[in-house]
Design an enzyme around this catalytic site. Sequence first.
Site, PDB file in Angstrom:
ATOM      1  CE  LYS A  97      -4.468  -1.415   1.912  1.00 37.62           C
ATOM      2  NZ  LYS A  97      -5.491  -1.042   2.944  1.00 37.62           N
TER       3      LYS A  97
ATOM      4  CG  ASP B   4      -8.471   1.269   2.642  1.00 42.32           C
ATOM      5  OD1 ASP B   4      -9.113   0.489   2.134  1.00 42.32           O
ATOM      6  OD2 ASP B   4      -7.208   1.246   2.842  1.00 42.32           O
TER       7      ASP B   4
END
Length: 281
Positions: A72, A109
Site C-alpha cells: 500500500k 479505505d
Amino acid sequence: MGSDRSQYKLAGVMGWPVAHSRSPVIHNHWIAEHQLVGAYVLLPVQAQRLQQALRALPALGFAGCNLTIPHKVEAMQWVDHLHPMAKRIGAINTIVVEPDGSLTGKNTDGFGYMQSLLDVRPDWQAKAGPIVVLGAGGAARAVIASLIEYGATEIRLLNRTFSKAQELSQEFGIPVQAYPWESRDDALANANLLVNTTNQGMHGEPALDIALNALPSTALVSDIIYVPIETPLLAAAKVRGNTTINGLGMLLNQARPAFESWFGVRPEITPTLLAKVQATF
Ligand code: ATR
C-alpha cells in the site's frame, strides 16, 4: 474506459500473502450481477516484484487492481498520478489503468469507513462532538483523513506509542490531538465516536486494553476489524447500550468506488452479497 460493457476486463488484488482476501468474492459478485464480461483475480506478488507487476497491468488487459499488504505504501512511487486523498493518507489501495496506459493511485479505505458509519447512522455528523481514534498506523491515517474531510473538528488520537500519535497530530494539524495511552478515560469523556484501528481484538490477538466507563452511551463504537465480526470492544460496547459498527461495512464500501472506476458501474451492497461474504468466515 469504464463505459464499454462488452469489453473483457480484468481486475484483481495484488498482495503477499493474498489467498485470504475476500475481494474476489465481492467484485466477482458485482461482475455477475451487472452482466459484465471480466474477472477479478488474486495477484500473488512479492514485495521485490511490485514495480514489474504494476507495469505489466496495461499490457495484460487489466482495468486496474487493489493493493494490500505489503504494497500500500510502496506502490505510491510507481504510479503516474496520485489522488489528493491518497497523498494525504500516504498509501494507496486502488490503481486505475488510464486509457493511455498510465496508472492512477487512489485510496478508498477512508471513504469505505465513512460510508460504513453513514449506512448505520445516516444522520451522523463528524462535527457533532469529539472523536476518539485508537491507533496511529496506516489504517488510522485513512480514517483520520476522511473524518477531517467530513468535517471533524476534534479528533483525540490515542496510541500505545505516544510519539507516533504526536507525529500524526503534527501532520494532520489542529483537529488531531495526541493523547497518551494512559489518558484513555480523559479522551473518552463526551466523545461522539470511538474507532479502533489497531489490530487488538483481531482473531489471534488479545483484546484491546481499554475500559469504556467514561464513554457516553450515545457514542457510536466502531472497529475496522472484521475477523471476528464482533470484537471484544464491540461486545463490551453493546452491553453498555452503545450502537456498534463492525469492519465488514468498511471492507464492502471501500470496494464500491474501486469497482466503479474499473467497470463504470456503481455497485450496491445487497443482503445477498453480505450473506455471501459472511459465509466465507
Ligand atoms: P495498519 O496499517 O493496519 O494500521 P500498522 O501500521 O502496523 O497497521 O499499525 C498498527 C497499530 O496498532 C499501531 O497504532 C500500533 O501501535 P504502536 O504505534 O504503538 O505500534 C497498534 N498496536 C499494535 N499492537 C498493539 C498493542 N498490543 N496495544 C496497543 N496498540 C497496538
